[in-house]
Every structure is written in C-alpha cells, then in structure tokens.
Motif scaffolding. Sequence first.
Motif, PDB file in Angstrom:
ATOM      1  N   TYR A 167       7.205  15.488  -2.560  1.00  0.00           N
ATOM      2  CA  TYR A 167       6.192  14.530  -3.017  1.00  0.00           C
ATOM      3  C   TYR A 167       5.238  15.165  -4.031  1.00  0.00           C
ATOM      4  CZ  TYR A 167       2.417  11.078  -2.841  1.00  0.00           C
ATOM      5  OH  TYR A 167       1.463  10.144  -3.172  1.00  0.00           O
ATOM      6  N   ASP A 212       2.374   1.866  -3.325  1.00  0.00           N
ATOM      7  CA  ASP A 212       1.341   2.386  -4.230  1.00  0.00           C
ATOM      8  C   ASP A 212       1.139   3.883  -4.008  1.00  0.00           C
ATOM      9  OD1 ASP A 212      -0.596   1.710  -6.286  1.00  0.00           O
ATOM     10  OD2 ASP A 212      -2.113   2.239  -4.804  1.00  0.00           O
ATOM     11  N   ILE A 213       1.165   4.312  -2.735  1.00  0.00           N
ATOM     12  CA  ILE A 213       1.035   5.744  -2.423  1.00  0.00           C
ATOM     13  C   ILE A 213       2.235   6.513  -2.969  1.00  0.00           C
ATOM     14  CG2 ILE A 213       1.003   7.434  -0.544  1.00  0.00           C
ATOM     15  CD1 ILE A 213      -0.566   5.344   1.103  1.00  0.00           C
ATOM     16  N   MET A 249       4.069   5.733  -5.520  1.00  0.00           N
ATOM     17  CA  MET A 249       3.991   5.759  -6.982  1.00  0.00           C
ATOM     18  C   MET A 249       2.939   6.742  -7.492  1.00  0.00           C
ATOM     19  SD  MET A 249       6.374   3.893  -8.106  1.00  0.00           S
ATOM     20  CE  MET A 249       5.883   3.912  -9.826  1.00  0.00           C
ATOM     21  N   ASP A 250       1.964   7.069  -6.655  1.00  0.00           N
ATOM     22  CA  ASP A 250       0.948   8.043  -7.068  1.00  0.00           C
ATOM     23  C   ASP A 250       1.576   9.387  -7.432  1.00  0.00           C
ATOM     24  OD1 ASP A 250      -1.205   6.362  -6.851  1.00  0.00           O
ATOM     25  OD2 ASP A 250      -1.741   6.982  -4.824  1.00  0.00           O
ATOM     26  N   ALA A 251       2.718   9.682  -6.824  1.00  0.00           N
ATOM     27  CA  ALA A 251       3.380  10.969  -7.077  1.00  0.00           C
ATOM     28  C   ALA A 251       3.941  11.061  -8.487  1.00  0.00           C
ATOM     29  CB  ALA A 251       4.500  11.190  -6.053  1.00  0.00           C
ATOM     30  N   THR A 306       0.834  -1.213   0.000  1.00  0.00           N
ATOM     31  CA  THR A 306       0.000   0.000   0.000  1.00  0.00           C
ATOM     32  C   THR A 306       0.863   1.255   0.000  1.00  0.00           C
ATOM     33  OG1 THR A 306      -1.743  -1.154   1.211  1.00  0.00           O
ATOM     34  CG2 THR A 306      -1.821   1.246   1.215  1.00  0.00           C
ATOM     35  N   GLN A 329       7.108  14.160  -9.654  1.00  0.00           N
ATOM     36  CA  GLN A 329       6.563  14.016 -11.004  1.00  0.00           C
ATOM     37  C   GLN A 329       7.400  14.781 -12.027  1.00  0.00           C
ATOM     38  OE1 GLN A 329       2.308  14.186 -11.510  1.00  0.00           O
ATOM     39  NE2 GLN A 329       2.499  15.254 -13.463  1.00  0.00           N
ATOM     40  N   ARG A 345       2.901   8.723 -11.126  1.00  0.00           N
ATOM     41  CA  ARG A 345       2.137   7.890 -12.061  1.00  0.00           C
ATOM     42  C   ARG A 345       1.819   8.612 -13.364  1.00  0.00           C
ATOM     43  NH1 ARG A 345       0.627   3.271 -10.027  1.00  0.00           N
ATOM     44  NH2 ARG A 345       0.404   4.079  -7.923  1.00  0.00           N
ATOM     45  N   ASN A 346       1.510   9.892 -13.273  1.00  0.00           N
ATOM     46  CA  ASN A 346       1.172  10.652 -14.485  1.00  0.00           C
ATOM     47  C   ASN A 346       2.385  10.881 -15.383  1.00  0.00           C
ATOM     48  OD1 ASN A 346      -1.518  10.862 -13.723  1.00  0.00           O
ATOM     49  ND2 ASN A 346      -1.211  12.818 -12.669  1.00  0.00           N
ATOM     50  N   GLU A 384       4.304  -0.634 -15.396  1.00  0.00           N
ATOM     51  CA  GLU A 384       4.219  -1.244 -14.076  1.00  0.00           C
ATOM     52  C   GLU A 384       5.625  -1.460 -13.528  1.00  0.00           C
ATOM     53  OE1 GLU A 384       1.517  -1.800 -12.397  1.00  0.00           O
ATOM     54  OE2 GLU A 384       0.044  -1.345 -13.962  1.00  0.00           O
TER      55      GLU A 384
END
Length: 284
Positions: A120, A37-38, A40-42, A34, A125, A44-45, A52
């Motif tokens: 973050y 995953d958090i 990677m949210d930073a 988890t 990004q 992902r775009n 992956e």
Amino acid sequence: MPLIDHLGELRRRLTIIVVSVLITTVIVYFATPTLIDIMMDAIRNALPAGTELTVVTALGGFTIRFKVALFFSVIICTPIIVWEIMGFILPALKGNERRWVVPTVAAMIILFFLGMIFCYFVIQQAAFGWLIQQTTDFATVLANAEDYLDIMMLLEIAFGVTFQLPLVIFYLSILHIVPYKTFRGNWRYIYIGLLTLSGLFTPDASPVTMLLMFAPMVALYEIALAVARNVIVARDGKAALKWTREDYEAREEEDYKEKIDASAKKASASKGSALGRAKKSGKQ
C-alpha cells in the motif's frame, strides 16, 4: 473420531467461516465508497490531475463494490478464519507439534499484513505511476474503476503471499529438507528464481513493480536464512548446517536410542538399589 464426525466438524467450521464472511461483506458493502477512497489514496499522486474513477457498465458499480466488500471482509474475518482452522487441526496434533503451530500461524498472519502494508505505502504508487506514464505520451488516461481496483487488490494479495517466503525458507532449513549449505551456496540461482517469481506474481506486468517486489523478497530470504542458521547451530551444532534430511533423521534416531538406554540404566540402577535395601532390611 470417526470419519463422518470429522466431516461433520469440518462442515460446521466451514459454515461458520462462510457465514461470517458473507455477513461481514453485506455490512462492509455500505462502507465501500469510503474504503475505495482510502484505496485510491495510495495512487492519487500518480494519477494525472483531475482524474476520476469511471464505470462503463450498468452492473459495474455493484460488481466493484461487492468485490471490495468481499476483499475487506476476508481481512476483517481473518481471526475467525484462523481460529476455526486451528480448532479443526490442533486436536489431531501431538504436544510437541502444537508448540510450533501457534507461533507459525501468528507469523503467517503478521507477515501477510506486513506485505499488504508494504504494498500500500510503497508499491501501489510506484506501479501505477510507471503504468500511467506509458500512456500519457500518446493518450488520455481514463481511470476504469474495475480495472484499477482489481489490480490494486491483486497486488495486495500478491505481496501478502510473497511475504510468506521467510517461513518457507526457515522450515525447509531447520528441518533439513533442503540443507542450509545448499541455500547459502546456490544464492545466485535462488536470486534468479526470486526475480522470476517476482515477474510472475506482479499482475500489472510492470518492471518497476517486479523490482520492488524482488528487493524485499531478497531481504526476507537473507533474514530467514540468518534466523535458521542461528536455530540450527544452537540446536544441533555448526556441523548440522551441512546435514541432509537423512542425516537429521539418523541423529534423531541416535538421540532416541540414547534416551532409551539412559532410561533403562536408570531403571536398572533403581531396581538394584531397591533390591539392596530389601536385602539389608531382611538381614536386620
């Protein structure tokens, strides 16, 4: 306290810190999917569609999860770590020194977390977007999990440390170790130095990250100088903006002598008053 007792106290507090971090690491380990995953949210775009994370070695998954768990456990245990360090240091400090320690430590923690938050939401990004863009024109991006997460954690730490700059500038100024006038007058050279530090502190070697780190460093530098100027002027007067450390110590010594003289005069006046009362009582 004897040296042996000091060492025993230090060992006890270090043991508490290490055990706390290790226990938290074990607990957090099970939540690492988890947490990753958090993280990677930073970015992902910034990743190509459908990208992956991949692991290419047998021990890779365990190593990654352990690193991430340790990283977050240190963050979670920050209150315990700070409490134990302060518990060891504070008894050795004088009252006026303790007055500065608590707000300083609180400011350090706040600035460190502000640096991580800034990294973050703003840096991650932009940094990965630029790095990936350098690859997509000639190759397929394979998101190596260990490589990506290592860079992300290093960036977080780098920005947390970088955001300590205002405290360093503030104390160098108000203690007159480096005169305020020197900081203010040599801003061009200092900016070049900050740009160089930005390049050294960015683990991804990206000019985008370097510039994004340089901008807040300059802002923090100017804010720290503005606060330091107000403190110096309010405490010592406008002329103190030019003081060196020697000037400051001379003023401190002068103030101390004035206090001693004032105390002596007060004691003398009190003694004279007492003698006067005694003589008056004797006459009666």
